[in-house]
Design a protein around this motif. Structure first.
Motif, PDB file in Angstrom:
ATOM      1  N   ASP A  93      45.408  32.841  44.721  1.00 44.58           N
ATOM      2  CA  ASP A  93      46.588  32.967  43.871  1.00 44.58           C
ATOM      3  C   ASP A  93      46.511  34.105  42.864  1.00 44.58           C
ATOM      4  O   ASP A  93      47.529  34.436  42.249  1.00 44.58           O
ATOM      5  N   LEU A  94      45.334  34.685  42.672  1.00 46.45           N
ATOM      6  CA  LEU A  94      45.164  35.702  41.645  1.00 46.45           C
ATOM      7  C   LEU A  94      45.912  36.975  42.015  1.00 46.45           C
ATOM      8  O   LEU A  94      45.724  37.523  43.101  1.00 46.45           O
ATOM      9  N   ALA A  95      46.766  37.448  41.109  1.00 46.76           N
ATOM     10  CA  ALA A  95      47.480  38.718  41.279  1.00 46.76           C
ATOM     11  C   ALA A  95      46.838  39.738  40.349  1.00 46.76           C
ATOM     12  O   ALA A  95      46.796  39.537  39.135  1.00 46.76           O
ATOM     13  N   VAL A  96      46.327  40.819  40.912  1.00 45.69           N
ATOM     14  CA  VAL A  96      45.482  41.760  40.184  1.00 45.69           C
ATOM     15  C   VAL A  96      46.286  42.944  39.673  1.00 45.69           C
ATOM     16  O   VAL A  96      47.232  43.406  40.321  1.00 45.69           O
ATOM     17  N   GLY A  97      45.894  43.457  38.507  1.00 46.22           N
ATOM     18  CA  GLY A  97      46.516  44.638  37.937  1.00 46.22           C
ATOM     19  C   GLY A  97      46.129  44.799  36.486  1.00 46.22           C
ATOM     20  O   GLY A  97      45.297  44.046  35.962  1.00 46.22           O
ATOM     21  N   PRO A  98      46.713  45.770  35.782  1.00 47.06           N
ATOM     22  CA  PRO A  98      46.436  45.937  34.347  1.00 47.06           C
ATOM     23  C   PRO A  98      46.915  44.724  33.559  1.00 47.06           C
ATOM     24  O   PRO A  98      47.875  44.061  33.952  1.00 47.06           O
ATOM     25  N   VAL A  99      46.238  44.451  32.440  1.00 45.96           N
ATOM     26  CA  VAL A  99      46.628  43.337  31.572  1.00 45.96           C
ATOM     27  C   VAL A  99      46.729  43.845  30.139  1.00 45.96           C
ATOM     28  O   VAL A  99      46.134  44.864  29.776  1.00 45.96           O
ATOM     29  N   SER A 100      47.463  43.127  29.324  1.00 45.38           N
ATOM     30  CA  SER A 100      47.802  43.608  27.985  1.00 45.38           C
ATOM     31  C   SER A 100      46.594  43.688  27.057  1.00 45.38           C
ATOM     32  O   SER A 100      46.397  44.687  26.354  1.00 45.38           O
ATOM     33  N   ARG A 120      51.464  37.499  36.214  1.00 47.77           N
ATOM     34  CA  ARG A 120      51.706  37.830  37.621  1.00 47.77           C
ATOM     35  C   ARG A 120      51.171  36.746  38.551  1.00 47.77           C
ATOM     36  O   ARG A 120      51.784  36.448  39.587  1.00 47.77           O
ATOM     37  N   SER A 121      50.028  36.148  38.192  1.00 52.24           N
ATOM     38  CA  SER A 121      49.479  35.080  39.034  1.00 52.24           C
ATOM     39  C   SER A 121      50.385  33.848  39.030  1.00 52.24           C
ATOM     40  O   SER A 121      50.541  33.172  40.055  1.00 52.24           O
ATOM     41  N   ALA A 122      50.985  33.551  37.877  1.00 52.81           N
ATOM     42  CA  ALA A 122      51.915  32.419  37.795  1.00 52.81           C
ATOM     43  C   ALA A 122      53.138  32.657  38.673  1.00 52.81           C
ATOM     44  O   ALA A 122      53.602  31.760  39.389  1.00 52.81           O
ATOM     45  N   VAL A 123      53.647  33.891  38.651  1.00 46.61           N
ATOM     46  CA  VAL A 123      54.783  34.236  39.514  1.00 46.61           C
ATOM     47  C   VAL A 123      54.358  34.195  40.976  1.00 46.61           C
ATOM     48  O   VAL A 123      55.096  33.706  41.846  1.00 46.61           O
ATOM     49  N   ASN A 124      53.162  34.691  41.256  1.00 45.62           N
ATOM     50  CA  ASN A 124      52.627  34.678  42.622  1.00 45.62           C
ATOM     51  C   ASN A 124      52.544  33.253  43.170  1.00 45.62           C
ATOM     52  O   ASN A 124      52.956  32.962  44.306  1.00 45.62           O
ATOM     53  N   GLY A 143      40.417  36.864  33.940  1.00 45.03           N
ATOM     54  CA  GLY A 143      40.521  36.773  35.397  1.00 45.03           C
ATOM     55  C   GLY A 143      39.939  35.491  35.950  1.00 45.03           C
ATOM     56  O   GLY A 143      40.552  34.815  36.786  1.00 45.03           O
ATOM     57  N   ILE A 144      38.754  35.104  35.475  1.00 42.72           N
ATOM     58  CA  ILE A 144      38.108  33.892  35.988  1.00 42.72           C
ATOM     59  C   ILE A 144      38.843  32.648  35.511  1.00 42.72           C
ATOM     60  O   ILE A 144      39.000  31.677  36.265  1.00 42.72           O
ATOM     61  N   ALA A 145      39.309  32.663  34.267  1.00 37.50           N
ATOM     62  CA  ALA A 145      40.066  31.507  33.757  1.00 37.50           C
ATOM     63  C   ALA A 145      41.343  31.297  34.564  1.00 37.50           C
ATOM     64  O   ALA A 145      41.679  30.160  34.936  1.00 37.50           O
ATOM     65  N   VAL A 146      42.053  32.383  34.870  1.00 42.26           N
ATOM     66  CA  VAL A 146      43.282  32.272  35.665  1.00 42.26           C
ATOM     67  C   VAL A 146      42.967  31.793  37.073  1.00 42.26           C
ATOM     68  O   VAL A 146      43.636  30.904  37.616  1.00 42.26           O
ATOM     69  N   GLY A 147      41.918  32.375  37.685  1.00 38.38           N
ATOM     70  CA  GLY A 147      41.543  31.971  39.040  1.00 38.38           C
ATOM     71  C   GLY A 147      41.176  30.500  39.124  1.00 38.38           C
ATOM     72  O   GLY A 147      41.598  29.786  40.040  1.00 38.38           O
ATOM     73  N   CYS A 169      52.804  32.018  47.343  1.00 36.24           N
ATOM     74  CA  CYS A 169      51.722  32.747  48.024  1.00 36.24           C
ATOM     75  C   CYS A 169      50.744  31.757  48.648  1.00 36.24           C
ATOM     76  O   CYS A 169      50.506  30.669  48.119  1.00 36.24           O
ATOM     77  N   ARG A 170      50.163  32.165  49.764  1.00 34.41           N
ATOM     78  CA  ARG A 170      49.208  31.301  50.461  1.00 34.41           C
ATOM     79  C   ARG A 170      47.817  31.904  50.510  1.00 34.41           C
ATOM     80  O   ARG A 170      46.833  31.160  50.574  1.00 34.41           O
ATOM     81  N   THR A 171      47.721  33.230  50.503  1.00 34.25           N
ATOM     82  CA  THR A 171      46.423  33.903  50.557  1.00 34.25           C
ATOM     83  C   THR A 171      46.485  35.179  49.719  1.00 34.25           C
ATOM     84  O   THR A 171      47.520  35.517  49.136  1.00 34.25           O
ATOM     85  N   ALA A 172      45.369  35.918  49.720  1.00 34.16           N
ATOM     86  CA  ALA A 172      45.292  37.176  48.977  1.00 34.16           C
ATOM     87  C   ALA A 172      46.102  38.294  49.623  1.00 34.16           C
ATOM     88  O   ALA A 172      46.167  39.402  49.068  1.00 34.16           O
ATOM     89  N   VAL A 173      46.726  38.035  50.762  1.00 37.08           N
ATOM     90  CA  VAL A 173      47.572  39.046  51.403  1.00 37.08           C
ATOM     91  C   VAL A 173      48.745  39.417  50.495  1.00 37.08           C
ATOM     92  O   VAL A 173      49.282  40.534  50.587  1.00 37.08           O
ATOM     93  N   SER A 174      49.125  38.519  49.599  1.00 39.67           N
ATOM     94  CA  SER A 174      50.207  38.844  48.661  1.00 39.67           C
ATOM     95  C   SER A 174      49.839  40.057  47.819  1.00 39.67           C
ATOM     96  O   SER A 174      50.709  40.862  47.449  1.00 39.67           O
TER      97      SER A 174
END
Length: 568
Positions: free
Chosen positions: A122-129, A375-379, A330-334, A384-389
């Motif tokens: 479910d993790l959506a990766v990118g820049p964070v604030s 982004r992970s919450a939206v994902n 990242g780990i907390a969200v994951g 989403c089912r896998t990291a393919v998202s």
């Protein structure tokens, strides 16, 4: 009455072990509690190679069962988070004092690498604030991005590289528990303070101020806003307030009705498109715009990494600070979404994945990235089912980089400020702070201290306070373990704390003291002093009631795990 026969059980002596074996078993319990190599036992060489490939590259584990139905779900989720990642990437790069295009570069390469190495679905990766803010504030103290843009960019890439090295090293050495030293209370305060500082920094864009303070403190920012009131642009203010209200409104709609998650997810990109059209129609009327953005994929940046000179120490310090923060988030969200979907996320593998992602990203014109909560919450909400998202999202960003960059020329800077404020508003957890006040006053004080440290001094000081308070609380719990006087619960053979069980009664002439944690050399003196105080108080109570004094002290040490412990 018949005599009750007491059955005796002999306790066997522990197995004798050599020093090397005892040390090896203890280290294995500390660093390998999950026994990651158990799956390789009694397997053929070919099978071991396959398992190793699946262990280091989780995509090979779930990829063999991938189907068109899963792709359909991931494609929808990927396109949905791309609509959020593109405007956020541009905005967060601005927050880090980097060119806006760097934010899009950082939304393209890192998600592809994480899809190969990450274990979260479910993790959506990118820049964070928060990481963007910390990097921008720390580097700006030594190098002005307006005066030395190339050097600033070099330090940003170098700090990203060191952040990746630090993160991957923690995962490889199985030291992930270090990240857990940041308690929930201090993180709540730190994140809240950082969110306020980030929002205040956006007053420059919302008000159209050109000459703004470079300091991050609350007092400095507000003083700059007041002093530069002559630079305020009413056109910018009207546009900023209007779009900020729209973005916050769509956020509330999605929060009240989770099925309408797409409303808040699509709002940033929709706002960017609408504001760009308005800005184009009103060009020349005082609205600051992004300007030209280069078209094309990430250029290599390995030659821009700096490993010598007077600024290396700054890059290392910035890398470690941003590395800790991005890793924690990242780990907390994951873990949060893994618990919701009932699967496990290996923290050490995640650290290595995020670390390798940042090391590779630093060589491809990217700055620090990690799993984003928004982004992970939206994902997750998009199905989403896998990291393919992440791969789908990166593909959408690639199309944007190759063909759509000229469309962002007239995008106003004020809309980026509105997007940032909306994104960080969720980091201010007032309910969480109120709950801390009810549950643990010490945790609440730690939360407030971290909040004020960020708000009144600097982000680095706030983070240092957060880490310091977390370590202090751990030391306090180790050196000052909780102790209670225990009494017999009538009608049972159970002894419980007399403070919690009011019906529990003392058993003269015994004093029963419960020690509710392990005993170490660091707390043995305190325990002796605390027990002697209990003894004195019990003697005084007995003397006032004309009862017999204490003749025996019984210690309930069920919380003790070390069989060799003793009180001096």
């Amino acid at each position: 009455a018949g005599m009750v026969q007491v059955e005796l059980h002999k306790v066997s002596a522990p197995e004798r072990r050599t020093t090397a074996r005892a040390l090896g078993q203890r280290l294995a319990e500390i660093f390998f509690p999950d026994d990651p190599l158990h799956q390789f036992k009694n397997q053929s060489l070919a099978r071991k190679l396959v398992l190793a490939l699946q262990y280091f590259f989780p995509i090979f584990h779930w990829g063999s069962n991938y189907s068109l139905r899963l792709l359909r779900s991931d494609a929808v989720a990927g396109l949905t988070i791309a609509s959020l990642a593109i405007p956020q990437g541009i905005s967060y790069a601005k927050l880090a004092n980097l060119p806006p295009i760097i934010g899009l570069y950082s939304s393209f390469v890192p998600p592809l690498i994480y899809a190969l190495l990450g274990s979260s679905r479910d993790l959506a990766v990118g820049p964070v604030s928060i990481a963007s803010l910390v990097m921008g504030s720390m580097l700006r103290e030594a190098v002005a991005p307006e005066q030395q843009p190339i050097l600033y960019l070099q330090l940003a890439f170098t700090a990203t590289f060191f952040a990746g090295v630090f993160q991957a090293s923690l995962g490889f050495l199985r030291l992930g528990f270090i990240v857990d030293f940041l308690s929930k209370a201090t993180l709540t305060g730190f994140m809240g303070g950082a969110a306020v500082i980030v929002s205040l920094q956006q007053l420059k864009g919302l008000l159209g101020i050109v000459h703004f303070t470079t300091h991050m403190g609350f007092v400095d920012v507000m003083a700059s806003v007041v002093r530069r009131h002559s630079e305020w642009q009413w056109q910018t203010i009207v546009m900023g307030v209007a779009f900020l209200a729209i973005l916050l409104g769509t956020r509330q709609i999605s929060a009240r009705n989770p099925r309408l998650f797409w409303v808040s997810a699509a709002a940033p990109l929709t706002s960017v498109i609408a504001s760009t059209i308005i800005s184009y129609l009103c060009r020349g009327h005082g609205i600051s715009i992004i300007g030209d953005l280069p078209r094309g994929v990430n250029p290599p940046s390995m030659n821009m990494l700096v490993f010598s000179g007077s600024y290396v120490a700054l890059a290392v310090k910035t890398g470690i600070m941003t590395g800790i923060l991005s890793l924690t988030e990242g780990i907390a969200v994951g873990r949060t979404f893994a618990s919701i979907n009932n699967y496990n996320v290996d923290g050490n593998k995640e650290m290595m994945a995020i670390g390798v992602m940042n090391m590779a990203g630093s060589c491809a014109s990217c700055y620090v990235t990690t799993g984003s909560f928004s982004r992970s919450a939206v994902n997750y909400s998009a199905g989403c089912r896998t990291a393919v998202s992440n791969i789908v999202m990166a593909s959408a960003v690639l199309v944007t980089l190759l063909f759509l960059m000229p469309l962002f020329h007239y995008t106003p800077n004020v809309i980026l400020s509105a997007i940032i404020i909306t994104a960080v508003a969720g980091l201010i957890d007032v309910r969480g702070a109120a709950k801390l006040w009810k549950v643990d006053k010490l945790d609440f004080c730690a939360c407030v201290a971290a909040f004020l440290g960020v708000l009144l001094v600097s982000v680095q000081v706030g983070l240092s306070i957060a880490v310091g308070i977390s370590l202090f609380k751990i030391l306090l719990q180790v050196t000052r373990p909780n102790t209670v006087v225990m009494g017999l619960v009538p009608g049972t053979q159970s002894y419980r704390s007399m403070a919690q069980y009011r019906e529990a009664v003392r058993v003269p002439p015994f004093l029963v003291v419960g020690v509710e944690s392990a005993i170490y050399f660091a707390n043995s003196t305190y325990l002796v002093e605390r027990i002697m105080r209990y003894l004195r108080e019990e003697e005084e109570r007995a003397a006032k009631a004309n009862l017999c004094g204490v003749r025996c002290i019984v210690l309930d040490m069920s919380g003790e795990s070390d069989r060799h412990c003793k009180l001096n």
